[in-house]
Write an enzyme that holds these catalytic residues in place. Structure first.
Site, PDB file in Angstrom:
ATOM      1  N   SER A  67       0.778  -1.247   0.000  1.00 53.42           N
ATOM      2  CA  SER A  67       0.000   0.000   0.000  1.00 53.42           C
ATOM      3  C   SER A  67       0.805   1.290   0.000  1.00 53.42           C
ATOM      4  O   SER A  67       0.219   2.380  -0.085  1.00 53.42           O
ATOM      5  CB  SER A  67      -0.959   0.018   1.191  1.00 53.42           C
ATOM      6  N   LYS A  70       0.023   3.824  -2.651  1.00 52.18           N
ATOM      7  CA  LYS A  70      -0.965   4.899  -2.561  1.00 52.18           C
ATOM      8  C   LYS A  70      -0.336   6.287  -2.438  1.00 52.18           C
ATOM      9  O   LYS A  70      -1.041   7.298  -2.568  1.00 52.18           O
ATOM     10  CB  LYS A  70      -1.914   4.623  -1.389  1.00 52.18           C
ATOM     11  N   SER A 125      -5.981   3.437   4.325  1.00 51.78           N
ATOM     12  CA  SER A 125      -5.468   2.556   3.272  1.00 51.78           C
ATOM     13  C   SER A 125      -6.587   1.748   2.620  1.00 51.78           C
ATOM     14  O   SER A 125      -6.393   0.592   2.240  1.00 51.78           O
ATOM     15  CB  SER A 125      -4.397   1.607   3.831  1.00 51.78           C
ATOM     16  N   LYS A 236       3.523   6.438   4.994  1.00 49.17           N
ATOM     17  CA  LYS A 236       2.516   5.465   4.552  1.00 49.17           C
ATOM     18  C   LYS A 236       3.004   4.063   4.849  1.00 49.17           C
ATOM     19  O   LYS A 236       4.186   3.742   4.668  1.00 49.17           O
ATOM     20  CB  LYS A 236       2.236   5.605   3.052  1.00 49.17           C
TER      21      LYS A 236
END
Length: 455
Positions: A67, A70, A125, A236
């Site tokens: 993720s 992203k 997320s 992140k």
């Protein structure tokens, strides 16, 4: 003209190059910082100010990013869409997910602003939310993935290939630690991205499956405070069974901005990141080498290297004219002091018409009292921004009414505690952002009356 900013102490990194070929009698140059022994299979520490990698482990080896993908998704959406636009979620976006994928329960027909969707993407997320954003901006997942790859090439991430906006498993969805560091550095130059990636909690709007507003919390523990590290701006997280734990972290101290990326981590991602940040800040602020006080030969070589570098300085008076010619001097606080710098924050719970706005490539800021920032300097989420008399965020050189000079990066953030190379000359800016003159910098270099490094 490409402007390169060097943080305080950065000159010593350049000067150390001149010592590589010393004879053995001057071999007392040693690394001040010892690279940490980390467990993650891939990692990189990137100085976002200088574009230098301070550390890498399998930096160019491809891994699954999960993720942290992203980050690129959010950057492209911020560049291509308006935060107040409305996203309508399709059936494909909300159902085409693998088992166990993180989601917020958004379903076909749900509507929300791009702003809300970006917070859902970065904090929670949520994979169906990132899919919806991709369809809105790119027309389809495939179309958006092509945009991601094109932007990656522009940034210099040439060993990366994205096939979706979420990071869910696909054998062709890969990146490297160094590529992700470059992508993250680019993202953190965007003011809106910094706000989102540094938010701890956000009130996600009501949807069909949840009639009430839902507080969502940033997963990154160094951002939400559960694993605090001083100076962290945002980041992140990522995880899939194939990717392992992945983590991107941006931190800044004394004007030094570092990006740390760890990939394929066996649950050591926070410990590894902490160790890499410690190492990176030590290297960035010390130049990575120590010279023994007895090593006069090495010292003389340093002096020579400084003189050779300084040879590009031709006329300090011409340099100051060049600066003045390139700068538009707008109304500003009489002399920027602590009392002149107002603090503003833009985050969860604030009205949608407050905060950063963009018009024809110019950025301006609507304050909490709903007035536009004009002829003032604001401290917004830890960065100082200069707004001219038209209300636009300034870039480049600016001079206040007392005659002091300042320099704003392309992102608008004011240089502080940092070196700047401009037209071949070196300048240094103090902690208040003011260009220093007729003094010695904290790292021991002399500046003349025009602010130019001379010795």
């Amino acid at each position: 003209m490409k402007i390169k900013k060097l943080v305080a102490g950065g000159l010593s990194i350049l000067l150390s190059i001149g010592m590589i070929s010393f004879s053995s009698e001057y071999a007392m140059v040693t690394h001040a910082a010892i690279p940490p022994d980390i467990k993650s299979q891939g990692a990189a520490v990137y100085n976002a100010n200088t574009g230098e990698f301070l550390y890498e482990k399998n930096g160019d080896r491809q891994f699954y990013p999960a993720s942290i993908t992203k980050i690129m998704t959010t950057l492209i959406v911020l560049e291509q869409a308006n935060l107040n636009d409305t996203v309508v979620f399709s059936r494909a976006a909300t159902t085409n997910l693998e088992a166990g994928a993180t989601r917020l329960g958004v379903s076909e027909g749900d509507k929300m602003s791009v702003r809300d969707a970006l917070y859902g993407t970065m904090l929670a997320s949520a994979n169906e939310v990132s899919n919806g954003l991709a369809e809105y901006v790119g027309g389809s997942i495939a179309g958006f993935s092509s945009m991601m790859n094109a932007r990656a090439r522009e940034i210099g991430a040439t060993n990366t290939n994205f096939v979706n906006p979420s990071g869910l498993n696909n054998q062709n969805h890969v990146t490297t630690a160094k590529d992700m560091a470059r992508i993250a550095a680019e993202a953190f130059r965007n003011p809106d991205f910094r706000v989102i990636a540094g938010t701890k909690v956000y009130n996600f709007p009501a949807i069909k499956t949840k009639a009430e507003v839902t507080p969502i919390k940033m997963h990154h523990r160094m951002v939400n405070g559960s694993d605090n590290y001083p100076g962290v701006i945002g980041g992140k997280t990522g995880y899939t069974r194939s990717a392992g734990n992945t983590l991107v972290t941006c931190a800044e101290r004394n004007g030094v901005r570092l990006i740390v990326v760890v990939l394929k981590s066996p649950s050591t991602h926070y410990a590894d990141t902490r160790a890499l940040l410690d190492y990176g800040f030590e290297v960035a602020t010390t130049g990575g080498v120590n010279i023994s006080s007895k090593d006069t030969g090495a010292k003389n070589a340093v002096v020579k290297a400084k003189q050779e570098t300084k040879a590009v300085v031709e006329s300090t008076s011409q340099a100051q004219v060049a600066i003045a010619d390139s700068a538009k001097v707008d109304a500003a606080p009489k002399s920027i002091s602590t009392s002149d710098i107002r603090a503003e924050n833009y985050g969860p719970g604030m009205a949608p018409d407050i905060g950063w706005k963009e018009s024809n490539g110019n950025w301006f800021y609507i304050k909490s009292d709903r007035s536009s920032a004009r002829a003032e300097v604001l401290n917004i989420n830890g960065e100082k921004y200069w707004f001219d008399s038209n209300g636009y965020m300034a870039r480049g050189w600016r001079q206040d009414t007392s005659g002091a000079w300042y320099f704003m990066e392309d992102s608008g953030a004011m240089n502080a505690s940092a070196w700047l190379k401009y037209n071949g000359l070196w300048y240094y800016f103090g902690s208040d952002g003011k260009m220093l003159t007729n003094t010695t910098t904290p790292d021991g270099y002399t500046l003349n009356s025009d602010g130019v490094w001379v010795s």
